[in-house]
Design a protein around this motif. Structure first.
Motif, PDB file in Angstrom:
ATOM      1  N   TYR A 141     -55.347  13.518 -61.798  1.00 10.85           N
ATOM      2  CA  TYR A 141     -56.202  12.807 -62.757  1.00 10.85           C
ATOM      3  C   TYR A 141     -57.574  12.530 -62.143  1.00 10.85           C
ATOM      4  CZ  TYR A 141     -57.760   9.101 -65.929  1.00 10.85           C
ATOM      5  OH  TYR A 141     -58.485   8.329 -66.803  1.00 10.85           O
ATOM      6  N   TRP A 142     -57.587  11.997 -60.924  1.00  9.26           N
ATOM      7  CA  TRP A 142     -58.870  11.678 -60.292  1.00  9.26           C
ATOM      8  C   TRP A 142     -59.642  12.933 -59.897  1.00  9.26           C
ATOM      9  CZ3 TRP A 142     -61.445   7.532 -60.877  1.00  9.26           C
ATOM     10  CH2 TRP A 142     -60.795   6.326 -61.120  1.00  9.26           C
TER      11      TRP A 142
ATOM     12  N   LEU B  63     -61.480  14.051 -62.996  1.00  9.55           N
ATOM     13  CA  LEU B  63     -62.651  13.224 -63.303  1.00  9.55           C
ATOM     14  C   LEU B  63     -63.823  13.557 -62.382  1.00  9.55           C
ATOM     15  CD1 LEU B  63     -61.125   9.695 -64.059  1.00  9.55           C
ATOM     16  CD2 LEU B  63     -61.911  11.427 -65.684  1.00  9.55           C
TER      17      LEU B  63
ATOM     18  N   CYS C 139     -65.303  16.796 -63.458  1.00  8.57           N
ATOM     19  CA  CYS C 139     -66.048  16.580 -64.691  1.00  8.57           C
ATOM     20  C   CYS C 139     -67.458  16.063 -64.409  1.00  8.57           C
ATOM     21  CB  CYS C 139     -65.290  15.581 -65.570  1.00  8.57           C
ATOM     22  SG  CYS C 139     -66.156  15.103 -67.048  1.00  8.57           S
TER      23      CYS C 139
ATOM     24  N   ALA D 161     -64.154  12.808 -69.641  1.00  8.04           N
ATOM     25  CA  ALA D 161     -63.159  11.766 -69.364  1.00  8.04           C
ATOM     26  C   ALA D 161     -62.195  11.613 -70.532  1.00  8.04           C
ATOM     27  CB  ALA D 161     -63.869  10.442 -69.081  1.00  8.04           C
TER      28      ALA D 161
ATOM     29  N   ALA E 188     -58.196  12.262 -70.308  1.00  4.31           N
ATOM     30  CA  ALA E 188     -57.270  11.233 -70.783  1.00  4.31           C
ATOM     31  C   ALA E 188     -56.326  11.804 -71.834  1.00  4.31           C
ATOM     32  CB  ALA E 188     -58.050  10.049 -71.355  1.00  4.31           C
TER      33      ALA E 188
ATOM     34  N   THR F 146     -53.700  13.845 -70.227  1.00  6.50           N
ATOM     35  CA  THR F 146     -52.755  12.948 -69.564  1.00  6.50           C
ATOM     36  C   THR F 146     -51.752  12.386 -70.559  1.00  6.50           C
ATOM     37  OG1 THR F 146     -54.453  12.331 -67.945  1.00  6.50           O
ATOM     38  CG2 THR F 146     -52.563  10.854 -68.174  1.00  6.50           C
TER      39      THR F 146
ATOM     40  N   GLY G 111     -64.810   7.766 -74.626  1.00  7.91           N
ATOM     41  CA  GLY G 111     -64.393   8.322 -73.347  1.00  7.91           C
ATOM     42  C   GLY G 111     -64.112   7.248 -72.310  1.00  7.91           C
TER      43      GLY G 111
ATOM     44  N   ALA H 234     -60.301   6.763 -70.783  1.00  4.08           N
ATOM     45  CA  ALA H 234     -60.095   6.976 -69.349  1.00  4.08           C
ATOM     46  C   ALA H 234     -59.458   5.759 -68.691  1.00  4.08           C
ATOM     47  CB  ALA H 234     -61.429   7.301 -68.680  1.00  4.08           C
TER      48      ALA H 234
ATOM     49  N   TRP I 167     -55.618   5.747 -66.953  1.00  2.00           N
ATOM     50  CA  TRP I 167     -55.385   5.373 -65.565  1.00  2.00           C
ATOM     51  C   TRP I 167     -54.383   4.229 -65.457  1.00  2.00           C
ATOM     52  CZ3 TRP I 167     -54.762   6.864 -61.075  1.00  2.00           C
ATOM     53  CH2 TRP I 167     -54.802   6.013 -59.962  1.00  2.00           C
TER      54      TRP I 167
END
Length: 451
Positions: free
Chosen positions: A314-315, A318, A321, A369, A373, A376, A426, A430, A434
């Motif tokens: 995930y990180w 980002l 991005c 973002a 998300a 995810t 966004g 995001a 998280w």
């Protein structure tokens, strides 16, 4: 080369994200290069009504494409998760169901829009020559949507298996076909908009053929269709695909709202907005590809019981991005002059393009973002959260922001409205994604301590 146990469950997560996102970006960019090249070659004819018509037709066709992308997301989530669990045979059966359902739905939806294309165009603001050109364009391109659907889903199945380069090749072949046929059919033959439609049809057919070849002959990831498989996998597939479709359809709805707003300012403004929409998808292919790229990585690690790697992926997404957006923004700002000149836009259309390339393009950090998300949520069994995030942007924020900004700043207000809606939606999405990933890791830690 047969599918192996998930390759994303080991190795550098940043490397996986970069490889999958960049290969996906190249592939996706070539998919949308088809429309971009068609618009560019049409601009060579010096008729802004044609440019506006293709832009409006593209907004309507975007609905069908978005439904296909939503069903593709369902395929990626289930196939990648099953591969992560080491069940290759089950993954083949799921992939087959996904391809069959996606093609059937796309054919049905394209047929409905083909029948009602004229009232839909009128509702978008088309009239006169713009209406005539847009009706012709949709009449030729809509029947090719099932071919495009098969190509898109095949490409996504290849990504779920970790085959980034063949996935990219599927969509690149479509762009290559369009690059060859566009000047021949649009300009040299004098077919204009009809030539653009014929070129797009041929490009989508090529994408379909190559995608199915790779999935069947290289990875053996399609099984013989069976009614039992449809009964077995229909419900779990639709549990992800339907919310994903609802999520994806929000984007064309938001674009339709802004297209209606900008249509009040004339053909030049609509032409500029059409260029921005095509330029957005082409230049930010890496951001649009993030959903597919991160989806397979998250799905495999979630299936393998590795929430720590889910958080790392995930990180990494980002960070990718942010870097991608800054580089692309700088390049677009520097190339604004040639872009505007190549399309022959008048002053109002030029102002819209410049507002995007010089300022609003930076908001794509938040757009990315939102995509991360969404991926995810879709791959961690929370697809309705993804739906809610997108409709918050396109169904709640877009209309009031569009009305307010166009009233205050004219046609260029659609650029500011779109940018602010993406920043707000966004950021919220995001944060929620998280928090959910952290909850998975806490649950895993508690379970480990109990053992």
């Amino acid at each position: 080369m047969r599918v192996e146990r998930g390759r994303f469950v080991t190795g550098s997560l940043m490397r996986h994200v970069v490889v999958m996102a960049l290969s996906g970006a190249l592939g996706l960019s070539f998919t949308f290069l088809i429309d971009f090249l068609a618009l560019w070659w049409i601009s060579r004819l010096g008729d802004e009504a044609m440019i506006a018509a293709v832009g409006m037709a593209g907004t309507i066709q975007f609905v069908v494409i978005s439904v296909g992308i939503g069903m593709m997301i369902g395929a990626v989530a289930l196939v990648s998760r099953t591969i992560g669990q080491g069940e290759a045979s089950r993954a083949r059966r799921i992939a087959t169901v996904a391809v069959l359902l996606t093609v059937a739905v796309q054919a049905t939806l394209a047929a409905l829009i083909w029948v009602f294309r004229e009232p839909l165009l009128a509702a978008t603001g088309a009239e006169g020559a713009v209406m005539d050109h847009a009706r012709t364009f949709l009449g030729i391109t809509l029947p090719s949507m099932p071919l495009m659907a098969a190509g898109i889903v095949s490409s996504s199945i290849l990504r779920a298996a970790g085959d980034a380069w063949r996935s990219m090749a599927v969509t690149m072949v479509a762009g290559a076909v369009a690059a060859v046929l566009d000047p021949v059919l649009i300009v040299w033959s004098g077919w204009g908009v009809a030539g653009a439609g014929a070129s797009i049809f041929a490009a989508r057919a090529a994408m379909c053929g190559l995608g199915l070849f790779f999935v069947i002959r290289v990875h053996d990831l399609l099984a013989r269709p069976a009614r039992e498989d449809i009964r077995t996998f229909l419900r779990p597939y639709l549990a992800i695909a339907l919310p994903a479709v609802a999520t994806q359809v929000s984007a064309p709805f938001g674009s339709w709202i802004l297209t209606r707003e900008v249509a009040e300012f004339g053909e030049s403004a609509v032409a500029g907005w059409g260029v921005v929409m095509r330029l957005t998808i082409l230049a930010f292919g890496g951001i649009f590809a993030l959903s597919g790229a991160i989806g397979g990585i998250i799905g495999q690690n979630y299936g393998a019981g590795r929430p720590d790697r889910v958080a790392g992926a995930y990180w990494a997404a980002l960070k990718f991005c942010a870097v991608y957006t800054m580089v692309t923004w700088a390049l677009m700002a520097g190339l604004t002059g040639p872009i505007v000149a190549s399309f022959g836009l008048s002053s109002e259309g030029e102002a819209i393009v410049r507002a995007f390339t010089h300022y609003a393009a930076g908001a794509f950090i938040f757009t990315g973002a939102l995509f991360v998300a969404n991926a995810t949520f879709n791959n961690l069994a929370r697809p309705l959260w993804s739906t809610g995030a997108n409709w918050f942007r396109d169904g709640v924020l877009m209309l009031p922001l569009g009305v307010a900004f166009t009233a205050a700043t004219g046609a260029v207000g659609v650029i500011w409205a779109n940018a602010l809606a993406n920043v707000i939606a966004g950021g919220v999405a995001a944060f929620l994604a998280w928090r959910y990933i952290r909850s998975l890791n806490r649950t895993e830690a508690v379970a480990a301590a109990a053992e």
